[in-house]
Design a protein around this motif. Structure first.
Motif, PDB file in Angstrom:
ATOM      1  N   GLY A 127       0.798  -1.224   0.000  1.00 34.47           N
ATOM      2  CA  GLY A 127       0.000   0.000   0.000  1.00 34.47           C
ATOM      3  C   GLY A 127       0.822   1.261   0.000  1.00 34.47           C
ATOM      4  O   GLY A 127       0.290   2.361   0.191  1.00 34.47           O
ATOM      5  N   ALA A 128       2.136   1.121  -0.202  1.00 37.94           N
ATOM      6  CA  ALA A 128       3.020   2.287  -0.147  1.00 37.94           C
ATOM      7  C   ALA A 128       4.125   2.123  -1.177  1.00 37.94           C
ATOM      8  O   ALA A 128       5.190   1.579  -0.886  1.00 37.94           O
ATOM      9  N   GLY A 129       3.837   2.575  -2.402  1.00 32.50           N
ATOM     10  CA  GLY A 129       4.838   2.570  -3.459  1.00 32.50           C
ATOM     11  C   GLY A 129       5.432   3.960  -3.570  1.00 32.50           C
ATOM     12  O   GLY A 129       6.327   4.338  -2.820  1.00 32.50           O
ATOM     13  N   SER A 130       4.896   4.761  -4.472  1.00 28.65           N
ATOM     14  CA  SER A 130       5.336   6.152  -4.575  1.00 28.65           C
ATOM     15  C   SER A 130       4.965   6.953  -3.327  1.00 28.65           C
ATOM     16  O   SER A 130       5.658   7.886  -2.939  1.00 28.65           O
ATOM     17  N   ASP A 131       3.862   6.563  -2.681  1.00 25.08           N
ATOM     18  CA  ASP A 131       3.413   7.248  -1.456  1.00 25.08           C
ATOM     19  C   ASP A 131       4.120   6.640  -0.253  1.00 25.08           C
ATOM     20  O   ASP A 131       3.560   5.838   0.491  1.00 25.08           O
ATOM     21  N   SER A 132       5.387   7.030  -0.070  1.00 24.49           N
ATOM     22  CA  SER A 132       6.190   6.428   0.995  1.00 24.49           C
ATOM     23  C   SER A 132       5.678   6.773   2.381  1.00 24.49           C
ATOM     24  O   SER A 132       5.949   6.053   3.348  1.00 24.49           O
ATOM     25  N   ALA A 134       2.856   6.374   3.426  1.00 24.29           N
ATOM     26  CA  ALA A 134       1.813   5.421   3.801  1.00 24.29           C
ATOM     27  C   ALA A 134       2.382   4.103   4.323  1.00 24.29           C
ATOM     28  O   ALA A 134       1.639   3.136   4.484  1.00 24.29           O
ATOM     29  N   LEU A 135       3.686   4.053   4.585  1.00 27.13           N
ATOM     30  CA  LEU A 135       4.282   2.825   5.119  1.00 27.13           C
ATOM     31  C   LEU A 135       3.526   2.356   6.357  1.00 27.13           C
ATOM     32  O   LEU A 135       3.294   3.129   7.293  1.00 27.13           O
ATOM     33  N   CYS A 166      15.204  -2.670   7.148  1.00 27.83           N
ATOM     34  CA  CYS A 166      13.751  -2.513   7.130  1.00 27.83           C
ATOM     35  C   CYS A 166      13.334  -1.172   7.728  1.00 27.83           C
ATOM     36  O   CYS A 166      13.746  -0.816   8.840  1.00 27.83           O
ATOM     37  N   VAL A 167      12.509  -0.443   6.988  1.00 23.96           N
ATOM     38  CA  VAL A 167      11.954   0.819   7.472  1.00 23.96           C
ATOM     39  C   VAL A 167      10.548   0.548   7.994  1.00 23.96           C
ATOM     40  O   VAL A 167       9.711  -0.023   7.286  1.00 23.96           O
ATOM     41  N   ALA A 168      10.290   0.944   9.247  1.00 28.70           N
ATOM     42  CA  ALA A 168       8.984   0.711   9.873  1.00 28.70           C
ATOM     43  C   ALA A 168       8.657   1.868  10.799  1.00 28.70           C
ATOM     44  O   ALA A 168       9.522   2.661  11.180  1.00 28.70           O
ATOM     45  N   ARG A 169       7.378   1.974  11.171  1.00 26.76           N
ATOM     46  CA  ARG A 169       6.944   3.037  12.078  1.00 26.76           C
ATOM     47  C   ARG A 169       6.618   2.449  13.441  1.00 26.76           C
ATOM     48  O   ARG A 169       6.267   1.261  13.569  1.00 26.76           O
ATOM     49  N   ASP A 174       0.263   7.912  16.813  1.00 30.61           N
ATOM     50  CA  ASP A 174      -1.114   8.323  16.556  1.00 30.61           C
ATOM     51  C   ASP A 174      -1.409   8.144  15.063  1.00 30.61           C
ATOM     52  O   ASP A 174      -0.657   8.595  14.207  1.00 30.61           O
ATOM     53  N   ALA A 175      -2.505   7.454  14.740  1.00 28.05           N
ATOM     54  CA  ALA A 175      -2.853   7.195  13.338  1.00 28.05           C
ATOM     55  C   ALA A 175      -3.005   8.480  12.538  1.00 28.05           C
ATOM     56  O   ALA A 175      -2.816   8.498  11.317  1.00 28.05           O
ATOM     57  N   SER A 176      -3.349   9.574  13.207  1.00 27.02           N
ATOM     58  CA  SER A 176      -3.534  10.839  12.501  1.00 27.02           C
ATOM     59  C   SER A 176      -2.210  11.434  12.040  1.00 27.02           C
ATOM     60  O   SER A 176      -2.186  12.384  11.266  1.00 27.02           O
ATOM     61  N   LEU A 177      -1.087  10.860  12.505  1.00 29.08           N
ATOM     62  CA  LEU A 177       0.233  11.372  12.138  1.00 29.08           C
ATOM     63  C   LEU A 177       0.902  10.489  11.094  1.00 29.08           C
ATOM     64  O   LEU A 177       2.122  10.476  10.959  1.00 29.08           O
ATOM     65  N   ARG A 178       0.100   9.759  10.327  1.00 28.74           N
ATOM     66  CA  ARG A 178       0.642   8.806   9.354  1.00 28.74           C
ATOM     67  C   ARG A 178       1.580   9.471   8.352  1.00 28.74           C
ATOM     68  O   ARG A 178       2.503   8.848   7.851  1.00 28.74           O
ATOM     69  N   GLU A 179       1.367  10.746   8.043  1.00 29.41           N
ATOM     70  CA  GLU A 179       2.202  11.391   7.043  1.00 29.41           C
ATOM     71  C   GLU A 179       3.439  12.044   7.650  1.00 29.41           C
ATOM     72  O   GLU A 179       4.210  12.688   6.948  1.00 29.41           O
ATOM     73  N   ASN A 180       3.632  11.861   8.946  1.00 32.69           N
ATOM     74  CA  ASN A 180       4.812  12.428   9.605  1.00 32.69           C
ATOM     75  C   ASN A 180       5.980  11.456   9.438  1.00 32.69           C
ATOM     76  O   ASN A 180       6.082  10.458  10.127  1.00 32.69           O
ATOM     77  N   ARG A 181       6.878  11.761   8.480  1.00 32.13           N
ATOM     78  CA  ARG A 181       7.959  10.842   8.161  1.00 32.13           C
ATOM     79  C   ARG A 181       9.006  10.753   9.270  1.00 32.13           C
ATOM     80  O   ARG A 181       9.882   9.893   9.234  1.00 32.13           O
TER      81      ARG A 181
END
Length: 391
Positions: A127-132, A134-135, A166-169, A174-181
Motif C-alpha cells: 500500500g506504499a509505493g510512490s506514497d512512501s 503510507a508505510l 527494514c523501514v517501519a513506524r 497516533d494514526a492521525s500522524l501517518r504522514e509524519n515521516r
C-alpha cells in the motif's frame, strides 16, 4: 566541464571489457535468463577483479572512486550486454556505512566480500509505493524486545540476501500522524541463519516478472519478527531520511545502466543494418532506417550528457535534486525508445530470444517504474524548478 577520460579511467574500462568478454558472453547470459538463475560465475569474476567493491571506502575493503568513474563502469558493463540489474547496487551500501553500528557493518560487508548482496532494502509496501508516507509496517517494544509486523514488496534479491534493512513506524504512533515521516525508523533484520533457514516470522514469495529473469523480486511478510534494541540502525525516528541519503546517486546509476543498455542495442541494430540485404542492398541505405539510426544516436548522446553532467555536479558538491530527477525521467524513457527502435530495425529476428535486444527490451521497461516512477520524477522536478522562479 571536461568529460575526457583519464588514463586510469581508460584502463579501468578496458578491464571491464576484458571481464565481460571472458565471463559475460551473451550465450552465458541467455542460458541464465532462460533458467531464471543468477549469473554467479560472472559476479564472482567481478568480485575477484575488484568491481564489486568499487566506490567503497578502503576501511570496508573497497576502492574509492568518484561518482563519474562509478557511472562510467556501470555504463560500460551494460554496453557489453550485462543485464542492467547485475551491477551497480553497491551504492546503496552508503545507508550502512553512514548509519550502521560496527557489528552491523561487519555482518553486511562479510556478505559483500562473499559476492552476496550486503542487504535487501525493505522500503516499498503493497500500500506504499510512490506514497512512501503510507508505510504501514510497525515495530513494537515488548518485554525488552522489539517485534516487527507488516509486508514489503518488490524486494530485489531477497532470496539471495541474508539481511534486510527494514523501514517501519512505531506502532504506538497516533494514526492521525501517518504522514509524519519523522516517525519512521530503520532496523537491521537477519532474514536467515548460517544454514539458510528463514528467521521465525519471515516468509518470502518470489514474483513472476516480464523481465529481470536472472534476479528475484519478492514479497516479504513479517509476523512478530523478534529483534533487539541493538538492531536499530542510526537514530530512531530518522529512518526515512536515512533511506533517502543516497537516492540521487542510485537514480543516476540507473541512468548510466540505461545508457549502456541503449548503446548495446544501438550498436547491434546499426551493425545489422549494414549487413542485412533486402531489395538488393543493405537496409541501412534506406532513408527510414537512417532516420531510426540517427534518432537513436541523438537520444544516446542526450542521455550521456545528462549522466555525465549530473555526476560531475555531484563530485563538485553541487545540488542535483532537479538534475537527478530529470535525468532519471529522460533516460528511463529514452533508453526504452532506443531499444524498441533497435528491435524494429532488427525486424522479426529482434523479437526472438536468439537476439539479445529482446532481453534488453524486457529488462529496460521497468526503469520507468523502479527507482522512482516517471510521474514522481516529474513531481520532484516540477516543484523544485518552480522554486527557482519564486520572488
Amino acid at each position: 566541464m571536461d568529460f575526457k577520460l583519464t588514463e586510469e579511467q581508460e584502463l579501468l574500462l578496458e578491464s571491464v571489457d576484458e571481464v565481460c568478454e571472458r565471463f559475460g558472453t551473451e550465450q552465458y547470459f541467455k542460458e541464465c535468463d532462460e533458467k531464471h538463475v543468477w549469473p554467479k560465475e560472472f559476479t564472482d569474476a567481478l568480485l575477484e577483479n575488484g568491481f564489486q567493491s568499487l566506490g567503497l571506502d578502503e576501511q570496508y575493503g573497497g576502492t574509492p572512486v568518484d561518482t563519474q568513474t562509478l557511472m562510467l563502469v556501470a555504463e560500460r558493463m551494460c554496453k557489453n550486454g550485462v543485464p542492467i540489474y547485475i551491477y551497480g547496487n553497491l551504492c546503496a551500501l552508503k545507508d550502512m556505512t553512514e548509519y550502521g553500528s560496527d557489528e552491523q557493518k561487519e555482518q553486511c560487508f562479510a556478505e559483500v566480500a562473499k559476492g552476496n548482496p550486503g542487504f535487501v532494502l525493505g522500503f516499498t509496501e503493497p500500500g506504499a509505493g510512490s506514497d512512501s508516507s503510507a508505510l504501514a509496517s510497525t515495530y513494537t517494544r515488548r518485554d525488552g524486545k522489539v517485534y516487527l509486523n507488516g509486508s514489503k514488496s518488490f524486494m530485489t534479491n531477497a532470496v539471495n540476501s541474508k539481511y534486510m534493512l527494514c523501514v517501519a513506524r512505531n506502532s504506538e504512533d497516533d494514526a492521525s500522524l501517518r504522514e509524519n515521516r519523522s516517525k519512521f525508523s530503520m532496523w537491521w533484520v537477519p532474514l536467515r541463519d548460517d544454514e539458510g533457514n528463514l528467521t521465525p516470522g519471515i516468509s518470502i514469495e518470489p514474483l513472476e516478472k516480464i523481465g529481470w529473469n536472472m534476479g528475484n523480486t519478492c514479497e516479504l511478510h513479517m509476523e512478530e519478527v523478534e529483534l533487539e534494541e541493538k538492531d536499530l540502525v542510526g537514530t530512531e525516528g530518522n529512518g526515512f531520511m536515512q533511506a533517502m541519503v543516497n537516492f540521487e546517486v542510485e537514480r543516476l546509476i540507473a541512468c548510466a545502466q540505461s545508457l549502456g543498455a541503449a548503446e548495446c542495442a544501438f550498436e547491434d541494430a546499426t551493425h545489422y543494418a549494414t549487413q542485412r540485404i533486402q531489395f538488393g542492398k543493405p537496409i541501412g541505405k534506406n532513408q527510414l532506417i537512417q532516420e531510426h539510426i540517427t534518432e537513436m544516436y541523438m537520444k544516446i548522446e542526450n542521455m550521456r550528457n545528462w549522466v555525465y553532467k549530473t555526476a560531475w555536479k555531484i563530485d563538485n558538491g553541487e545540488p542535483v535534486q532537479i538534475d537527478s530527477a530529470v535525468a532519471k525521467l529522460y533516460c528511463g524513457r529514452a533508453a526504452f525508445e532506443v531499444i524498441d527502435t533497435a528491435l524494429q530495425v532488427m525486424g522479426g529476428i529482434g523479437y526472438t530470444k536468439d537476439c539479445r535486444i529482446s532481453r534488453l527490451w524486457r529488462d529496460q521497461r521497468v526503469y520507468r517504474i523502479g527507482a522512482g516512477t516517471d510521474e514522481i520524477m516529474i513531481h520532484i522536478a516540477g516543484r523544485a524548478i518552480q522554486k527557482l522562479y519564486q520572488d
